[in-house]
Design a protein around this motif. Structure first.
Motif, PDB file in Angstrom:
ATOM      1  N   ILE A  77       0.854  -1.188   0.000  1.00 28.16           N
ATOM      2  CA  ILE A  77       0.000   0.000   0.000  1.00 28.16           C
ATOM      3  C   ILE A  77       0.886   1.233   0.000  1.00 28.16           C
ATOM      4  CG2 ILE A  77      -1.931  -1.118   1.186  1.00 28.16           C
ATOM      5  CD1 ILE A  77      -1.040   0.469   3.716  1.00 28.16           C
ATOM      6  N   SER A  78       0.299   2.348  -0.324  1.00 27.18           N
ATOM      7  CA  SER A  78       1.013   3.619  -0.310  1.00 27.18           C
ATOM      8  C   SER A  78       1.382   3.991   1.127  1.00 27.18           C
ATOM      9  CB  SER A  78       0.118   4.706  -0.905  1.00 27.18           C
ATOM     10  OG  SER A  78       0.649   5.980  -0.655  1.00 27.18           O
ATOM     11  N   GLU A  79       2.581   4.497   1.311  1.00 27.91           N
ATOM     12  CA  GLU A  79       2.997   4.934   2.652  1.00 27.91           C
ATOM     13  C   GLU A  79       2.037   5.959   3.225  1.00 27.91           C
ATOM     14  OE1 GLU A  79       7.032   6.315   2.528  1.00 27.91           O
ATOM     15  OE2 GLU A  79       7.836   4.284   2.531  1.00 27.91           O
ATOM     16  N   GLU A  80       1.434   6.761   2.353  1.00 30.78           N
ATOM     17  CA  GLU A  80       0.503   7.795   2.789  1.00 30.78           C
ATOM     18  C   GLU A  80      -0.750   7.204   3.438  1.00 30.78           C
ATOM     19  OE1 GLU A  80      -0.193   9.834  -0.841  1.00 30.78           O
ATOM     20  OE2 GLU A  80       1.791  10.743  -0.877  1.00 30.78           O
ATOM     21  N   GLU A  81      -1.085   5.960   3.097  1.00 26.76           N
ATOM     22  CA  GLU A  81      -2.285   5.330   3.625  1.00 26.76           C
ATOM     23  C   GLU A  81      -2.006   4.383   4.789  1.00 26.76           C
ATOM     24  OE1 GLU A  81      -5.193   5.143  -0.180  1.00 26.76           O
ATOM     25  OE2 GLU A  81      -3.530   3.711  -0.207  1.00 26.76           O
ATOM     26  N   LEU A  82      -0.753   4.303   5.198  1.00 26.75           N
ATOM     27  CA  LEU A  82      -0.371   3.333   6.232  1.00 26.75           C
ATOM     28  C   LEU A  82      -1.085   3.584   7.554  1.00 26.75           C
ATOM     29  CD1 LEU A  82       1.290   0.912   7.057  1.00 26.75           C
ATOM     30  CD2 LEU A  82       3.169   2.461   7.601  1.00 26.75           C
ATOM     31  N   ILE A  83      -1.216   4.816   7.977  1.00 29.96           N
ATOM     32  CA  ILE A  83      -1.866   5.109   9.263  1.00 29.96           C
ATOM     33  C   ILE A  83      -3.320   4.644   9.241  1.00 29.96           C
ATOM     34  CG2 ILE A  83      -2.654   6.976  10.765  1.00 29.96           C
ATOM     35  CD1 ILE A  83      -0.048   8.446  10.035  1.00 29.96           C
ATOM     36  N   LYS A  84      -3.987   4.851   8.134  1.00 30.83           N
ATOM     37  CA  LYS A  84      -5.382   4.430   7.996  1.00 30.83           C
ATOM     38  C   LYS A  84      -5.496   2.904   7.888  1.00 30.83           C
ATOM     39  CE  LYS A  84      -9.377   5.436   5.052  1.00 30.83           C
ATOM     40  NZ  LYS A  84      -9.809   6.166   3.847  1.00 30.83           N
ATOM     41  N   ALA A  85      -4.518   2.268   7.248  1.00 32.29           N
ATOM     42  CA  ALA A  85      -4.572   0.828   6.991  1.00 32.29           C
ATOM     43  C   ALA A  85      -4.076  -0.022   8.156  1.00 32.29           C
ATOM     44  CB  ALA A  85      -3.752   0.495   5.751  1.00 32.29           C
ATOM     45  N   ALA A  86      -3.182   0.514   8.962  1.00 32.27           N
ATOM     46  CA  ALA A  86      -2.542  -0.283  10.018  1.00 32.27           C
ATOM     47  C   ALA A  86      -3.534  -0.990  10.941  1.00 32.27           C
ATOM     48  CB  ALA A  86      -1.571   0.579  10.817  1.00 32.27           C
ATOM     49  N   PRO A  87      -4.561  -0.317  11.476  1.00 33.22           N
ATOM     50  CA  PRO A  87      -5.494  -1.023  12.355  1.00 33.22           C
ATOM     51  C   PRO A  87      -6.250  -2.153  11.650  1.00 33.22           C
ATOM     52  CG  PRO A  87      -5.920   1.348  12.394  1.00 33.22           C
ATOM     53  CD  PRO A  87      -4.875   1.094  11.381  1.00 33.22           C
ATOM     54  N   ILE A  88      -6.577  -1.962  10.389  1.00 30.75           N
ATOM     55  CA  ILE A  88      -7.291  -2.982   9.626  1.00 30.75           C
ATOM     56  C   ILE A  88      -6.409  -4.208   9.430  1.00 30.75           C
ATOM     57  CG2 ILE A  88      -8.305  -3.492   7.351  1.00 30.75           C
ATOM     58  CD1 ILE A  88      -8.986  -0.422   7.286  1.00 30.75           C
ATOM     59  N   ILE A  89      -5.167  -3.974   9.072  1.00 32.30           N
ATOM     60  CA  ILE A  89      -4.225  -5.074   8.844  1.00 32.30           C
ATOM     61  C   ILE A  89      -3.932  -5.803  10.144  1.00 32.30           C
ATOM     62  CG2 ILE A  89      -1.883  -5.633   8.111  1.00 32.30           C
ATOM     63  CD1 ILE A  89      -2.194  -3.138   6.195  1.00 32.30           C
ATOM     64  N   GLU A  90      -3.715  -5.067  11.218  1.00 34.73           N
ATOM     65  CA  GLU A  90      -3.426  -5.706  12.515  1.00 34.73           C
ATOM     66  C   GLU A  90      -4.602  -6.541  13.003  1.00 34.73           C
ATOM     67  OE1 GLU A  90      -0.529  -6.020  14.051  1.00 34.73           O
ATOM     68  OE2 GLU A  90       0.238  -4.999  12.275  1.00 34.73           O
ATOM     69  N   ARG A  91      -5.815  -6.029  12.831  1.00 36.92           N
ATOM     70  CA  ARG A  91      -7.006  -6.773  13.231  1.00 36.92           C
ATOM     71  C   ARG A  91      -7.111  -8.068  12.423  1.00 36.92           C
ATOM     72  NH1 ARG A  91     -11.061  -3.620  11.579  1.00 36.92           N
ATOM     73  NH2 ARG A  91     -10.340  -2.021  13.011  1.00 36.92           N
ATOM     74  N   ALA A  92      -6.874  -7.987  11.127  1.00 29.90           N
ATOM     75  CA  ALA A  92      -6.939  -9.174  10.271  1.00 29.90           C
ATOM     76  C   ALA A  92      -5.856 -10.183  10.660  1.00 29.90           C
ATOM     77  CB  ALA A  92      -6.796  -8.778   8.810  1.00 29.90           C
ATOM     78  N   LYS A  93      -4.652  -9.701  10.935  1.00 29.98           N
ATOM     79  CA  LYS A  93      -3.568 -10.605  11.347  1.00 29.98           C
ATOM     80  C   LYS A  93      -3.913 -11.287  12.669  1.00 29.98           C
ATOM     81  CE  LYS A  93       0.374  -8.370   9.092  1.00 29.98           C
ATOM     82  NZ  LYS A  93       1.635  -7.643   9.322  1.00 29.98           N
ATOM     83  N   SER A  94      -4.512 -10.556  13.597  1.00 27.60           N
ATOM     84  CA  SER A  94      -4.919 -11.148  14.878  1.00 27.60           C
ATOM     85  C   SER A  94      -5.960 -12.233  14.671  1.00 27.60           C
ATOM     86  CB  SER A  94      -5.483 -10.076  15.815  1.00 27.60           C
ATOM     87  OG  SER A  94      -4.491  -9.156  16.158  1.00 27.60           O
ATOM     88  N   GLU A  95      -6.918 -11.979  13.796  1.00 25.93           N
ATOM     89  CA  GLU A  95      -7.942 -12.980  13.499  1.00 25.93           C
ATOM     90  C   GLU A  95      -7.319 -14.229  12.860  1.00 25.93           C
ATOM     91  OE1 GLU A  95     -10.954 -11.160  11.091  1.00 25.93           O
ATOM     92  OE2 GLU A  95     -11.351  -9.609  12.593  1.00 25.93           O
ATOM     93  N   LEU A  96      -6.350 -14.030  11.987  1.00 27.22           N
ATOM     94  CA  LEU A  96      -5.685 -15.165  11.341  1.00 27.22           C
ATOM     95  C   LEU A  96      -4.917 -15.994  12.353  1.00 27.22           C
ATOM     96  CD1 LEU A  96      -4.372 -13.436   8.101  1.00 27.22           C
ATOM     97  CD2 LEU A  96      -6.377 -14.884   8.357  1.00 27.22           C
ATOM     98  N   GLU A  97      -4.238 -15.321  13.276  1.00 31.25           N
ATOM     99  CA  GLU A  97      -3.497 -16.034  14.318  1.00 31.25           C
ATOM    100  C   GLU A  97      -4.441 -16.818  15.229  1.00 31.25           C
ATOM    101  OE1 GLU A  97      -0.233 -16.640  14.900  1.00 31.25           O
ATOM    102  OE2 GLU A  97      -0.008 -15.763  12.903  1.00 31.25           O
TER     103      GLU A  97
END
Length: 83
Positions: free
Chosen positions: A57-77
């Motif tokens: 993803i674009s570095e500019e969108e990282l702050i917006k995307a980080a919680p979504i990605i972390e939540r998905a990774k937690s669900e996968l784990e």
């Protein structure tokens, strides 16, 4: 057009990668999916790892995307290690 830097935020199977991409798209983030095995197949080569994808993803969108990605990774784990 301005230069945009992309960073890898996830690596995993096709199914998990698509789940994350879909969640990012719901909040307006357009991710780039890199699939080495598909690229190799299209070029006429084989790949030892099938269905493994990287999401950028674009570095500019990282702050917006980080919680979504972390939540998905937690669900996968949680699915990998059920209690």
């Amino acid at each position: 057009m301005s230069d945009t830097n992309y960073i890898k935020v996830f690596s995993g199977t096709f199914i998990y990668a698509q789940m994350i991409v879909n969640r990012l798209e719901t909040v307006g983030i357009n991710a780039i999916v890199k699939d080495e095995s598909e690229s190799a197949r299209l070029a006429g080569f084989g790949s030892p790892i099938q269905g493994f994808q990287d999401i950028y993803i674009s570095e500019e969108e990282l702050i917006k995307a980080a919680p979504i990605i972390e939540r998905a990774k937690s669900e996968l784990e949680a699915k990998k290690n059920p209690e």
